[in-house]
Each structure stands twice: as structure tokens, then as C-alpha cells.
Design an enzyme around this catalytic site. Structure first.
Site, short mmCIF file in Angstrom:
data_model
loop_
_atom_site.label_atom_id
_atom_site.label_comp_id
_atom_site.label_asym_id
_atom_site.label_seq_id
_atom_site.Cartn_x
_atom_site.Cartn_y
_atom_site.Cartn_z
N LYS A 116 0.82 -1.21 0.00
CA LYS A 116 0.00 0.00 0.00
C LYS A 116 0.86 1.26 0.00
O LYS A 116 0.48 2.29 -0.57
CB LYS A 116 -0.94 -0.02 1.20
CG LYS A 116 -1.88 -1.23 1.20
CD LYS A 116 -2.64 -1.35 2.49
CE LYS A 116 -3.49 -2.60 2.54
NZ LYS A 116 -2.67 -3.83 2.53
N ARG A 277 -5.41 -9.25 -6.76
CA ARG A 277 -5.92 -10.62 -6.63
C ARG A 277 -7.43 -10.59 -6.75
O ARG A 277 -8.04 -9.54 -6.91
CB ARG A 277 -5.54 -11.18 -5.25
CG ARG A 277 -6.02 -10.30 -4.10
CD ARG A 277 -5.81 -10.92 -2.75
NE ARG A 277 -6.03 -9.99 -1.66
CZ ARG A 277 -7.20 -9.64 -1.16
NH1 ARG A 277 -8.31 -10.13 -1.70
NH2 ARG A 277 -7.30 -8.81 -0.14
#
Length: 645
Positions: A116, A277
Site C-alpha cells: 500500500k 488478486r
């Protein structure tokens, strides 16, 4: 073309991937820990490979073992699912280096977006490097992974260091990466909405934004209820979300399925992260767009192109995550045997469990996902709430009732929810006394019939009047005492007509309305329709007595650490953390129940404990004795003295 695929995961997502592969004619290989040797995902796959051990760090986080398993089983592709190694660039690279096909984005894209901190930097979002009082509250967040693990809300500056340490420890355990960072906390009481965009990209430069999802209902920063499309978003804001999501994907040459997450606060989007994902909540997008995202992942990995424009969405879909946990007691994870799980027709059920499967302590407590799709949001919400309410669910305590009440809460039905929903409403949603008031009576009548049948082959109710009978049950956190009596015509209860009673079915009539109660027993556990009851003894259990100040393990788990300075003889304050338990991939703080002295400490770091185990004892401090009055008795106070409470 893929012929054999290894699923580098477990539970619900592994079963879901196996299901699609079977439809496509692809053989599957499951990996399993020792704890998962007989798990459903291992049973439904065509072949299995053991990963020795039980802890995630020894099994599902061991990329080297998983690659060896794929080669040994003759697989030509690996699908990581979600969680575990799904966003680990080194694992993706190891799969490719072994000559296997990786079902996911390139390792370089994972490195750029799965962290992140790096993703924010790539999109030009400055980090919060030094926290001051004016920045509070802030959120400590794991740079890798997701699912709410490695996250802490900090509202006081002096709590920051401890939050950084515990978040890093939890992140390292869950994802194998202890990096954490700090960002402004825009959720909770601030009223932000968690909205995300599903994207799908091929190797030919095409990127599809596949609608929005709202995932605002969360507990411990982990999603509970999700829906697509996100309701009430202005078209201009939706286009802006699409633009950022597509730009993020193109900036790293993304391939496959991914999700770009935002927090909508004050009508403006704030980028949170990109998940490289498949998401847990992908079924709502599949329902609205009539797609199989796993099948598309496989085709893209084989080189197929996304032809034309994205399909048009239709209707609305809502998903609820069913967890083995007790929302009324700090979301405590629950373990035991899942005796039965069925849902009505018309909703999708994705699960990693079948009847008779054990629910252990090593992994996430999610049992299943239920998904409803309908032409309108109101219909989808109503369908899902009804299906959850009518589901047959026998086993440990779950969040089923919370889900039903959440879906029917006016703030949710009118799409006014935000990430602070449970901060505001949890006490009301988990309030005592919300079970069916006639369920205990039905349980008692069914039990009497079962016992009478066991005494005689010919069974039935006794043919002579009897004294009034009493039974006690615990239901929805409250104790219920049931009174009934036998008569020549059958059992009777005040205000209730017993129409029928046997060991499995009781029919009661109250004020002219007849209702059916299906009863199932597993030892002292009794399930009456959707209500779970526990039969209580008339006499207290002497082994259940503990000294005042005793701290008992609220769940089975591992003592991951003991607070610094905590030792027998130490002075502790009420609410002060003494130790932390890890169960089902979450850490749980065990705090001092009162201010006093730690008189016993029965555990050490790394020790496994069972539910109800005695962890420690805090001897409460005595109140100081009051000094006798020194004023003359002839001069009484004109006002009553205020005594300490």
C-alpha cells in the site's frame, strides 16, 4: 492450455476455484496443512499434497513448499486465491521460474501495488511520516495483505508505538511481511463509505472496469456485507472511480482480476489500495455481470483477449459473510463441529465446510458466503435476509442473527450506511432477548418426548396427570425457565396450546396462530428453527467456580505475547493489557478485570490454551478504610455525608 492447476489456498476460495476448474475440464491439486487433512477443499480436489504443520507460517505461507507440491503433482499452473501468498511477488516469481503458469498479475505489478505504501507513492499520494496531535485519529495499517489484519485505530498519541508494534507482529504472522504505515483515519465515526471498483485486464492492453461494490459494513476493518453496484453514487463520481482504477491498472501493466479500493468521505474519493488478486466479495460482481471471474482469470492467463466492451450490468446483488464468532462478546471466534448447514433455494452458497466438519483455531473464522441477486436492491436485500433467517445452521455460535438484523436495519435498507455502522448500532443489534420466546418451550416438549420414547418402545406421553415440570435453557445470552405439565390428553403450558409434539417437531398455537418448531439436539445443544439453545442443569457445576479476578481464555488459541512488566506480584490497572491470544488469524487482547495485584500467571508466550483455560488471576485492590469521624458528636453535619461508591 491449462490441464492441471494447483490451488495455493484453502477453505471457501479453494473450493470455489475447484468448482470452476471442474466445469472447464481442468484437473485440480489441493495443498493442505495437517489441520486441514480432511477439509472440504482437500476432499473435492482431484489430488492433494500435504504441507507439514498447522500454522500458516509453516504451511500456506511457505511458497517453496507449494512450488515443490505443484511440480510433484504435475501441475502446469498455480492459482493463489485470496490472502496468504496471493499478493506476494516473490511467490509469483518462484512459480514462473519453475516453468509454471501464474494465475495473476506480473510480479512487478504485485510489487508496485500489493504494498500500500508503494501504491500510494505511485499514484502521487504523500505518506504521513510524522504523527502529531492534529493528525489524530490515524490508522496503522499493514503494507501487505488485507482482511483487516495488521490494522489499528489510534486516537491518542501515546498509544501509537504500541499500535505500531502489535500491528507489525500481526502482519508478519499473517502475511510474512511486518511493514506497517500510518494514514489519516477517515472511517468509523467520520461516516465514510468503503467503495471499490473491480477491474479485469488482459495481456493485449484491454482493461475493463466491472462496476462498483459497497463494502461499508465492516467489523475490525474486515468486511461483513457487500453489494454491487454501490448504491446512490452520482454518475460523475462513478466515472471518476473508473478513471482512477483503470489508470492504476495501466500504470503497472496489470493483468488479470484486481480491485481498486476507495473511501468516499464528504463526497470525495480517497484511494486506499489496489488488491492484486481476486476479492472475497467477487461473487456479487459475477451475479450482476453474469460472469465467472475465475474462468476469465484462467483464460487471460492462457493469453485470451477481452473482446469488445464490458457486458452491461443487470440487477443488484448482496453478499453476507457468515462467521463462526460471537458479535456480542467482542467478535470472539468460535470453534467446534459444524453439524449442519443448508440454505433455501434461490441464493448462492460458497463455503469450505460440510456437515460434520470441525471448525478449528488456525484459520479465518468465515464459514460461508451467501449471495442474493434480484432485479432491485430492495428485493436482493429482502431475499438474503430471509434466506439467512431460514438457513439450517447447527454448530458453534455465528453472526447469523447479526447479519439478518443488519440487512433489515433502516440505515442499511435506505442505503445510508457507512463504515461506522457497527460502532453505532452493535449494542442494539446484539441486544439480549431477541430469540423466539416460544423456542425454549418447544425444546422442552421435544426433549420430554424423546426421553419417554427411550424409556419404552411404545413411548408416548404418560397416561396419568403429573406435577408441573420445569426446564432451564440459555438462549440469546439469557436464561429461560420453562413450565409445563402433563395431562391425560397430553402436555399443557399456560397460554399455549400444544397441537403436536414429538422429538423433532413441535406445533404450538398461541392466540389462534399455529407455528411449527423443528427441534434438533446435539448433547446439551438444542436448535429450534433458527434459535440455538443450551440445556442448563438444575444444579451448579462446582468445577466451573473460579476465584474472583480470574481471567479465562475466551477462545482456544495461542498466547502470542505477554505484556512487558507483567509478572506475579505486579500491580495492574483495570483495562490494562496483560497478554494477547491469537486465534483464527486475529489477535485478541486479554486485559485486567480490575485494579490490583497479579497473584497468578498460568501461561507463557507460545503456549496453546483451550477455551475456558485459567490464564491469570488479579487480586482486586482493597478500598482504603475510612478514618473515624473526629468531629464532636454534639455538632452533627447539617448535610448527609457523601460516601465513596
Amino acid at each position: 492450455m491449462i490441464t492441471t492447476l494447483l490451488v495455493a489456498n484453502r477453505g471457501e476460495i479453494a473450493c470455489r476455484i475447484v468448482r470452476t476448474c471442474a466445469a472447464l475440464g481442468i484437473r485440480t491439486v489441493a495443498v493442505h496443512s495437517d489441520a486441514d487433512e480432511n477439509a472440504l477443499h482437500a476432499r473435492v480436489a482431484d489430488a492433494t499434497v500435504r504441507l507439514p504443520g498447522a500454522a500458516p507460517a509453516d504451511t500456506y505461507l511457505r511458497g517453496d513448499l507449494i512450488v515443490k507440491a505443484a511440480l510433484a503433482a504435475g501441475a502446469d499452473a498455480v492459482h493463489p486465491g485470496y490472502g496468504f501468498l496471493s499478493e506476494n511477488a516473490d511467490f509469483a516469481r518462484a512459480v514462473l521460474d519453475a516453468g509454471l503458469l501464474w494465475i495473476g498479475p506480473p510480479p512487478e505489478a504485485i510489487e508496485a501495488m500489493a504494498s500500500k505504501t508503494r501504491a500510494k507513492k505511485l499514484l502521487g499520494i504523500p505518506p504521513l511520516t510524522q504523527v502529531t496531535e492534529t493528525d489524530l485519529p490515524v490508522l496503522v495499517k499493514a503494507a501487505a495483505g488485507g482482511g483487516g489484519r495488521g490494522m489499528r485505530v489510534v486516537r491518542r498519541l501515546e498509544e501509537l508505538d504500541a499500535a505500531l508494534e502489535s500491528a507489525a507482529a500481526e502482519a508478519a504472522s499473517a502475511f510474512g511481511d511486518g511493514e506497517v504505515f500510518v494514514e489519516p483515519y477517515l472511517g468509523g465515526e467520520a461516516g465514510g463509505r468503503h467503495v471499490e471498483v473491480q477491474i479485469l485486464a488482459d495481456t493485449h492492453g484491454t482493461v475493463w472496469p466491472l462496476g462498483t461494490r459497497d463494502c461499508s459494513l465492516q467489523r475490525r476493518h474486515q468486511k461483513v456485507i457487500e453489494e454491487a453496484p454501490a448504491p446512490g453514487l452520482p454518475e460523475e463520481l462513478t466515472r471518476e472511480l473508473y478513471d482512477v482504477a483503470v489508470r492504476a491498472a495501466r500504470s503497472v501493466d496489470y493483468v488479470g482480476a484486481g480491485t481498486v479500493e476507495f473511501l468516499i468521505a464528504d463526497g470525495r474519493p480517497h484511494f486506499l489500495e489496489m488488491n492484486t488478486r481476486l476479492q472475497v466479495e467477487h461473487p456479487v460482481t459475477e451475479a450482476v455481470f453474469d460472469l465467472d471471474l475465475v474462468a476469465l482469470q484462467l483464460r487471460i492467463a492462457e493469453g485470451a483477449a477481452l473482446e469488445g466492451t464490458p457486458p452491461l450490468p443487470s440487477g443488484h446483488a448482496v453478499e453476507a459473510r457468515l462467521y463462526a464468532e460471537d458479535p456480542a462478546h467482542d467478535w470472539t471466534p468460535q470453534t467446534g463441529i459444524l453439524h449442519h448447514l443448508t440454505v433455501p433455494d434461490g441464493v448462492r452458497l460458497d463455503t469450505g465446510y460440510e456437515a460434520g466438519d470441525p471448525i478449528g483455531v488456525h484459520y479465518d473464522p468465515m464459514l460461508a458466503k451467501l449471495v442474493a441477486h434480484a432485479p432491485t436492491r430492495a428485493e436482493a436485500v429482502r431475499t438474503l435476509a430471509g434466506a439467512l433467517e431460514r438457513a439450517t445452521l447447527h454448530g458453534p455460535v455465528t453472526n447469523r442473527d447479526l447479519l439478518v438484523r443488519s440487512l433489515r436495519h433502516p440505515e442499511f435498507t435506505t442505503a445510508r450506511m457507512d463504515t461506522g455502522f457497527y460502532d453505532r448500532h452493535l449494542p442494539d443489534l446484539t441486544a439480549l432477548g431477541q430469540g423466539d420466546p416460544h423456542a425454549p418451550l418447544a425444546a422442552a416438549l421435544a426433549d420430554v418426548h424423546a426421553r419417554s420414547r427411550s424409556r419404552s418402545r411404545f413411548g408416548g406421553w404418560r397416561n396419568v396427570p403429573s406435577q408441573p415440570q420445569t426446564k432451564r435453557y440459555a438462549m440469546a445470552g439469557e436464561e429461560h425457565e420453562v413450565h409445563y405439565r402433563h395431562t391425560r390428553s397430553g402436555p399443557e403450558a399456560d397460554g399455549v396450546r400444544v397441537v403436536h409434539a414429538d422429538a423433532r417437531l413441535v406445533v404450538l398455537e398461541v392466540a389462534g396462530v399455529r407455528r411449527k418448531f423443528e427441534v434438533t439436539r446435539y448433547g446439551d445443544q438444542v436448535f429450534v428453527n433458527a434459535d440455538a439453545l443450551t440445556a442448563l442443569s438444575r444444579f451448579p457445576d462446582p468445577t466451573a467456580q473460579h476465584a474472583p479476578g480470574s481471567l479465562l481464555a475466551p477462545m482456544p488459541g495461542t498466547v502470542v505475547r505477554i505484556a512487558e512488566g507483567v509478572a506475579v506480584g505486579a500491580t495492574v490497572r483495570a483495562g490494562e493489557p496483560l497478554l494477547w491470544l491469537e486465534a483464527m488469524k486475529m489477535e485478541h487482547k486479554v486485559a485486567a478485570p480490575a485494579t490490583g495485584t497479579l497473584s497468578a500467571l498460568h501461561v507463557t508466550s507460545g503456549q496453546q490454551v483451550s477455551v475456558g483455560s485459567l490464564l491469570a488471576v488479579v487480586q482486586p485492590a482493597r478500598e482504603p478504610a475510612r478514618e473515624p469521624a473526629t468531629e464532636p458528636a454534639t455538632e452533627p453535619a447539617t448535610e448527609p455525608a457523601i460516601q465513596p461508591t
